[in-house]
Each structure stands twice: as structure tokens, then as C-alpha cells.
Design a protein around this motif. Structure first.
Motif, mmCIF file in Angstrom:
data_model
loop_
_atom_site.group_PDB
_atom_site.id
_atom_site.type_symbol
_atom_site.label_atom_id
_atom_site.label_comp_id
_atom_site.label_asym_id
_atom_site.label_seq_id
_atom_site.Cartn_x
_atom_site.Cartn_y
_atom_site.Cartn_z
ATOM 1 N N MET A 5 1.135 -1.184 -0.269
ATOM 2 C CA MET A 5 0.173 0.295 0.191
ATOM 3 C C MET A 5 0.546 1.424 -0.020
ATOM 4 O O MET A 5 2.189 1.389 1.192
ATOM 5 C CB MET A 5 -0.587 -0.249 1.358
ATOM 6 C CG MET A 5 -1.859 1.133 1.336
ATOM 7 S SD MET A 5 -3.659 1.645 0.944
ATOM 8 C CE MET A 5 -3.443 3.137 0.523
ATOM 9 N N PHE A 11 0.663 5.444 0.601
ATOM 10 C CA PHE A 11 -0.222 5.832 1.362
ATOM 11 C C PHE A 11 -0.374 7.563 0.548
ATOM 12 O O PHE A 11 0.613 7.670 0.425
ATOM 13 C CB PHE A 11 -0.757 5.690 3.169
ATOM 14 C CG PHE A 11 -0.935 5.299 3.580
ATOM 15 C CD1 PHE A 11 -2.243 4.470 4.046
ATOM 16 C CD2 PHE A 11 -0.739 3.753 3.812
ATOM 17 C CE1 PHE A 11 -2.976 3.139 4.320
ATOM 18 C CE2 PHE A 11 -1.092 2.297 4.197
ATOM 19 C CZ PHE A 11 -2.138 2.862 4.704
ATOM 20 N N GLN A 12 -1.356 8.128 1.133
ATOM 21 C CA GLN A 12 -1.500 9.724 0.568
ATOM 22 C C GLN A 12 0.014 10.387 0.313
ATOM 23 O O GLN A 12 0.551 10.621 -0.269
ATOM 24 C CB GLN A 12 -2.380 9.982 0.662
ATOM 25 C CG GLN A 12 -3.002 11.683 -0.020
ATOM 26 C CD GLN A 12 -4.285 11.909 -0.038
ATOM 27 O OE1 GLN A 12 -4.841 11.432 0.833
ATOM 28 N NE2 GLN A 12 -4.660 13.414 -0.223
ATOM 29 N N ALA A 36 2.982 7.891 4.600
ATOM 30 C CA ALA A 36 2.642 6.902 6.115
ATOM 31 C C ALA A 36 4.434 6.217 6.082
ATOM 32 O O ALA A 36 4.222 4.983 6.850
ATOM 33 C CB ALA A 36 1.645 6.083 6.408
ATOM 34 N N LEU A 37 5.386 6.643 5.885
ATOM 35 C CA LEU A 37 6.623 6.663 6.472
ATOM 36 C C LEU A 37 6.778 6.411 7.859
ATOM 37 O O LEU A 37 6.355 7.349 8.809
ATOM 38 C CB LEU A 37 7.865 7.126 5.460
ATOM 39 C CG LEU A 37 7.541 7.440 4.313
ATOM 40 C CD1 LEU A 37 9.006 8.109 3.802
ATOM 41 C CD2 LEU A 37 8.083 5.385 3.723
ATOM 42 N N PHE A 38 7.214 5.533 8.863
ATOM 43 C CA PHE A 38 7.714 5.664 9.959
ATOM 44 C C PHE A 38 8.651 6.527 10.257
ATOM 45 O O PHE A 38 10.253 6.506 10.347
ATOM 46 C CB PHE A 38 7.841 3.758 10.508
ATOM 47 C CG PHE A 38 7.143 3.362 10.342
ATOM 48 C CD1 PHE A 38 5.807 3.089 10.752
ATOM 49 C CD2 PHE A 38 7.124 2.158 9.363
ATOM 50 C CE1 PHE A 38 4.490 2.563 10.580
ATOM 51 C CE2 PHE A 38 6.313 1.089 9.263
ATOM 52 C CZ PHE A 38 4.528 1.340 9.565
ATOM 53 N N ASP A 39 7.963 7.984 10.773
ATOM 54 C CA ASP A 39 9.474 8.635 11.112
ATOM 55 C C ASP A 39 10.712 8.078 11.962
ATOM 56 O O ASP A 39 11.832 9.153 11.562
ATOM 57 C CB ASP A 39 8.137 9.694 12.050
ATOM 58 C CG ASP A 39 7.291 10.448 11.305
ATOM 59 O OD1 ASP A 39 7.099 10.725 10.198
ATOM 60 O OD2 ASP A 39 6.897 10.272 12.109
ATOM 61 N N MET A 84 12.283 5.573 11.662
ATOM 62 C CA MET A 84 13.150 4.699 11.460
ATOM 63 C C MET A 84 13.562 5.737 9.615
ATOM 64 O O MET A 84 13.005 6.393 9.495
ATOM 65 C CB MET A 84 11.791 3.723 10.693
ATOM 66 C CG MET A 84 11.913 3.010 11.930
ATOM 67 S SD MET A 84 10.966 1.449 11.188
ATOM 68 C CE MET A 84 9.908 1.083 12.440
ATOM 69 N N ARG A 95 8.426 -0.018 -0.147
ATOM 70 C CA ARG A 95 8.570 0.060 1.272
ATOM 71 C C ARG A 95 6.873 -1.676 0.901
ATOM 72 O O ARG A 95 7.081 -2.344 1.129
ATOM 73 C CB ARG A 95 7.720 0.405 2.328
ATOM 74 C CG ARG A 95 7.172 -0.377 3.243
ATOM 75 C CD ARG A 95 6.700 0.808 4.902
ATOM 76 N NE ARG A 95 5.562 0.973 4.292
ATOM 77 C CZ ARG A 95 5.063 2.843 5.200
ATOM 78 N NH1 ARG A 95 6.244 2.386 6.440
ATOM 79 N NH2 ARG A 95 4.108 2.937 4.935
ATOM 80 N N PHE A 123 11.231 -3.365 6.939
ATOM 81 C CA PHE A 123 10.801 -3.599 8.117
ATOM 82 C C PHE A 123 9.164 -4.631 7.612
ATOM 83 O O PHE A 123 9.474 -5.601 8.520
ATOM 84 C CB PHE A 123 9.800 -2.078 8.396
ATOM 85 C CG PHE A 123 8.263 -1.966 9.281
ATOM 86 C CD1 PHE A 123 8.780 -1.970 11.241
ATOM 87 C CD2 PHE A 123 7.137 -2.581 9.170
ATOM 88 C CE1 PHE A 123 7.932 -2.314 11.429
ATOM 89 C CE2 PHE A 123 6.465 -2.972 9.997
ATOM 90 C CZ PHE A 123 6.756 -2.283 11.735
ATOM 91 N N PRO A 124 8.760 -4.913 6.101
ATOM 92 C CA PRO A 124 7.927 -5.493 6.099
ATOM 93 C C PRO A 124 8.497 -7.157 6.106
ATOM 94 O O PRO A 124 7.966 -7.705 7.201
ATOM 95 C CB PRO A 124 6.684 -5.745 5.351
ATOM 96 C CG PRO A 124 7.054 -3.636 4.648
ATOM 97 C CD PRO A 124 8.727 -3.463 5.942
#
Lengths: 245, 254
Positions: free
Chosen positions: B82, B84-85, B88-91, B93, B150, B101-102
Motif C-alpha cells: 500500500m 498512502f497519500q 505513511a513512512l515511520f518517522d 526509522m 516498502r 520493516f515488512p
């Protein structure tokens, strides 16, 4: 009705937190990170506050002991009882609701508004477990913080009372040992464990279920502080009734 | 391939999706277009499993989601990527950790093998050299590319993109569009993209669903969408001055 809804939602959240577990190796890293963020980073402010609160309790007690029939050892006795029973576990927990609680709410709330929680869910990760469970485990080390607070509170009381000339060192040590009931420590640590759980989960609830944008993250942090404090105070009352009365 | 059949979804009694039927084809970039509030995001969230439809069936490669066992649902979520608009990255990291991550969550391979895959994907989206940077240190376009990296690192079967080029300049937006199309073909996956951007429709609209007020108002491809006389579609497409001028020229036969 809103309160009932929130209470129900909070318990459903707890079910999710202890639900499908995140991979163990990932969880281990997260727990160490949370211990650093929540516990280690709070030690400075806890040490500072505890030392000075202990000192103030000793000075206040000494200044109010005007009757010559009351022994000076009471200064240490009063400081010990106040610090162990209330100031360290309860007062420090209220401070932590502001420091750690706001951090938890704002970090989870920011992840919420930037769709990072949705990203976890889409990947098939139990976001409640991934985000909140490590915080709950990290907060199991919180009693060590309170133990340090107790110790430094008494050191502060000793410093203020002895250096201030209110009581001699021997009298202070004697007062410190007077009528010591070890169950008071058990009581203090039982409630510390409960406060630790509250500190990890109530702010997390406010962050996880908040709606809106950056402004609402700030509002959620404030609400979280208020409610975490309220829950701590009410729990304190109930535990005190159950264990001490 | 994802097929949605007669999807209905309501919130607080208000029906947002009113019986959507559509086939999202494999190996193609499938676009869902429509005005804000037309139900695009709700349809996407239904396909992602974030919302359960009130009525209707969603089939993944011929199998209805309702017939998936819990394990199969878990497997399905691993096959979904997915974008995201907002990325939605993990800040907390780095770029590299975000893409890793996945893989870290769902595979048991050694770190060196995982890193080989991460580097391969980062190179594919032209991000080699930015591995150690945090999301706040890179541009919006780069963040979108990290998000794509990702999403594809686990070799998904389905790729969902929620307005992947919103907030980007036209040139970067085109780069992102083309990247998604190339990846769709390269990995032979089913890609579903929500967009408002008519340039994206022109670039990569291989299979388009046009939603209006929760209803599938029109379907076709990028060649058909600019030729259709359907007023609901033309009202939407030619709402910008640029496309209005194109339309006028078209009608004048220029």
C-alpha cells in the motif's frame, strides 16, 4: 453514555494489546527502545523532584514542630512516611502522567494522523500489540524509578534537615528507623505497578483513538494527562482503602 | 485480479457505496477516479480489509474474501502493498529501515539477505544513496518512492495507491506514475490507484472506474475517457481550465 463508551473501548483496546503478538525479535528491540524513551529519560526529572520534595517535607515538618515535648526524630519519621507512602509513588506518577503520558499520546496520535497505524494494519500487523504492548512491558521497570525516588526523597530530607540545623544526623537516622512497617513498602510498590499499567495504557488509548489533525494531537495529550491523573488518584484511593484501612 | 460485486457500505445510515461492480485487472494500472466524497477511499478500504462491506463480495483471484480462513486472511495481507497519500513512512526509522520493516516482520531470512533485497528495491526506485536518511530529511517525491519501495519489497500480488502523486510537482508526479506502471508490469501485479489527477489518467489509466455519489458512473480506459460524451464524466474531467481548452479544441476539430 460517552464515558461508558470510552471505558468499553479502553477494555477492548486492552484485549487487542494482548492479542495477536508481534514477532519476538522485533518486540525485544521495541521494549528496549521504550525502556530508554519512557524510563531512562525520566530519571533526571524524577531524581531532581524527589530530592527537593524530600527536603521541603523535612523543612515543613521541622518548622511546625514547636512543641518541645515532640521529639525531633519525628522530622525523619514524617519525611520517610510521606515519601514512601505518597510522594514517591503517587506524586511522581502524576508528574510522569505529564511527561511519559503526553509523550505516549502524542507519538501514537501523530502516527494515527499520518496513517502510520493504517500502514501497520494493512501489513497485517496487530498495531495495538506493536505500539502498546512494548510500553506496558517497559513500564514494568517503573518501580525501579519509584525506588530511586524514595531513596533520593529521604536523602533530600536528610540533607535539608541536617544541613539546615533542624535535627542532628543521629536523631534523623533514629527517626528514620522508628516504627518502620515493611508492609508500607509492599503497599507502595503494589500501587506503583498499577500506576505503571495506567501510565502506559490510558495515554495510549487517547492517542490511538483520537481523530483529527495536529491540533487534535495536542488536545489529546492534554486530555490524556487529565484522565491519567484522575485514574491514578482514584486507583490510589481504592488501593489505600483495600490495603491500609 | 480483484473483482468487487455489488458493494454497499453505509456510515451512520448514510450510504457511501451503492452497489459497485468492477474488475481490477492483473498487470494493469486500475484507476478509481471521482470527486471528493464519491466513495473512492471507502471502496479502497473495503478492498484492503480495513472496512467490511455491508453487502456484496470482494474476490481476490476468484476467491471471495468472506470464504478466507483467518490464516488465509493473514497471508492475503502479506500479499498487499500500500502506498498512502502522505507516504505513511515511520518517522523514527531511516529509509532503509522503513523498507526493511515488512521483510523483518514476515520473513526469517538472515539480515544480509534481507538487506540485499532492500538495496535491490531502493535501487529500483532510484533511491540508492539515501538509505540512512530519515523521512523528514528527504523530499515529498522521495518519500513517495520510499513508500513504493516498502510496498513492493515483499513482492506483493496487489498494490494499492491512495493518491500517490498528491502534493507533488507535475514532473515528479509523472515520474511516480510511470514508476508505478513499470512496477505493475514488471511484477505482473494488480494495481489499484485512487486519483483526482487527470494527468495520471492520461499517463497510466489502463482501466478506469469513475465513481459518482457512491455509484460506478462510468468505466473504460484513458483513450475512451477523453472521447466519452457522458456528461457526468466530462463535467469532472473538463473542470480544469487546461482540460477545458483541450476539450474546446477537440470539439472544434483542431
Amino acid at each position: 453514555m460517552n464515558y461508558l463508551h470510552s471505558i468499553g473501548e479502553y477494555f477492548l483496546m486492552l484485549k487487542g494489546v494482548f492479542g495477536r503478538m508481534t514477532k519476538r525479535s522485533v518486540l525485544k528491540d521495541l521494549i528496549f527502545k521504550e525502556i530508554d524513551d519512557l524510563i531512562i529519560s525520566s530519571l533526571g526529572i524524577v531524581a531532581f523532584l524527589s530530592f527537593f520534595i524530600g527536603g521541603v517535607v523535612a523543612i515543613q515538618t521541622a518548622l511546625n514542630l514547636t512543641n518541645p515535648l515532640i521529639p525531633k526524630t519525628l522530622v525523619a519519621y514524617a519525611a520517610r512516611q510521606s515519601v514512601i507512602l505518597e510522594f514517591a509513588p503517587t506524586f511522581i506518577s502524576i508528574i510522569m502522567a505529564g511527561k511519559v503520558g503526553s509523550y505516549i499520546t502524542s507519538s501514537i496520535g501523530s502516527m494515527n494522523v499520518t496513517e502510520q497505524i493504517d500502514a501497520l494494519e494493512v501489513m497485517g500487523i496487530n498495531s495495538l500489540n506493536y505500539l502498546i504492548f512494548p510500553k506496558v512491558i517497559a513500564m514494568l521497570t517503573y518501580p525501579f524509578v519509584i525506588a530511586i525516588a524514595m531513596f533520593l526523597g529521604i536523602v533530600g530530607a536528610y540533607t535539608a534537615a541536617v544541613l539546615g540545623g533542624f535535627v542532628g544526623p543521629d536523631a534523623f537516622i533514629e527517626g528514620l528507623q522508628d516504627d518502620f512497617d515493611p508492609f508500607h513498602l509492599t503497599y507502595a510498590f503494589v500501587k506503583t505497578f498499577l500506576f505503571a499499567f495506567i501510565l502506559a495504557t490510558v495515554p495510549a488509548y487517547h492517542g490511538y483513538y483520537m481523530k483529527g489533525g495536529a491540533l487534535e494531537v495536542g488536545q489529546a495529550s492534554t486530555t490524556s494527562f487529565v484522565w491519567t491523573s484522575v485514574v491514578i488518584i482514584v486507583t490510589n484511593y481504592i488501593v489505600t482503602q483495600l490495603l491500609l484501612s | 485480479m480483484i473483482e468487487v460485486k455489488n458493494i454497499h457500505k453505509a456510515f451512520d445510515g448514510e450510504e457511501v457505496l451503492k452497489g459497485i461492480d468492477f474488475v481490477f485487472e492483473r498487470g494493469k494500472t486500475n484507476l478509481i477516479i471521482g470527486q471528493s466524497g464519491s466513495g473512492k477511499s471507502v471502496l479502497l478500504k473495503c478492498m484492503l480489509g480495513l472496512f467490511l462491506p455491508d453487502q456484496g463480495v470482494i474476490e481476490y483471484d476468484g476467491k471471495p474474501y468472506t470464504e478466507f480462513s483467518e490464516d488465509e486472511k493473514k497471508d492475503l495481507s502479506k500479499q498487499i502493498g500500500m502506498v498512502f497519500q502522505g507516504g505513511a513512512l515511520f518517522d523514527s526509522m531511516t529509509v532503509e529501515e522503513n523498507v526493511l520493516f515488512p521483510l523483518r516482520m514476515f520473513t526469517k531470512q538472515s539480515r544480509s539477505k534481507l538487506m540485499t533485497r532492500v538495496n535491490e528495491v531502493l535501487k529500483r526506485v532510484n533511491l540508492d544513496g539515501s538509505e540512512k536518511k530519515y523521512p523528514s530529511e528527504i523530499s515529498g517525491g522521495m518519500q513517495k518512492r520510499v513508500s513504493i519501495a516498502r510496498a513492493i519489497v515483499n513482492r506483493p500480488k496487489y498494490l494499492f495507491c491512495d493518491e500517490p502523486n498528491s502534493g507533488l510537482d507535475p514532473k515528479t508526479a509523472t515520474v511516480i506514475d510511470n514508476l508505478i506502471q513499470e512496477i505493475t508490469r514488471e511484477y505482473d501485479i494488480t494495481t489499484v490507484i485512487i486519483t483526482h489527477d487527470m494527468n495520471s489518467v492520461l499517463e497510466i489509466g489502463e482501466n478506469i472506474a469513475f465513481l459518482k455519489d457512491g455509484v460506478l458512473a462510468w468505466k473504460g480506459d484513458k483513450d475512451q475517457v477523453f472521447k466519452t460524451e457522458d456528461e457526468t464524466v466530462t463535467d469532472f474531467i473538463y473542470s480544469s481550465n487546461l482540460f477545458k481548452k483541450v476539450r474546446t479544441a477537440q470539439l472544434k476539430g483542431l
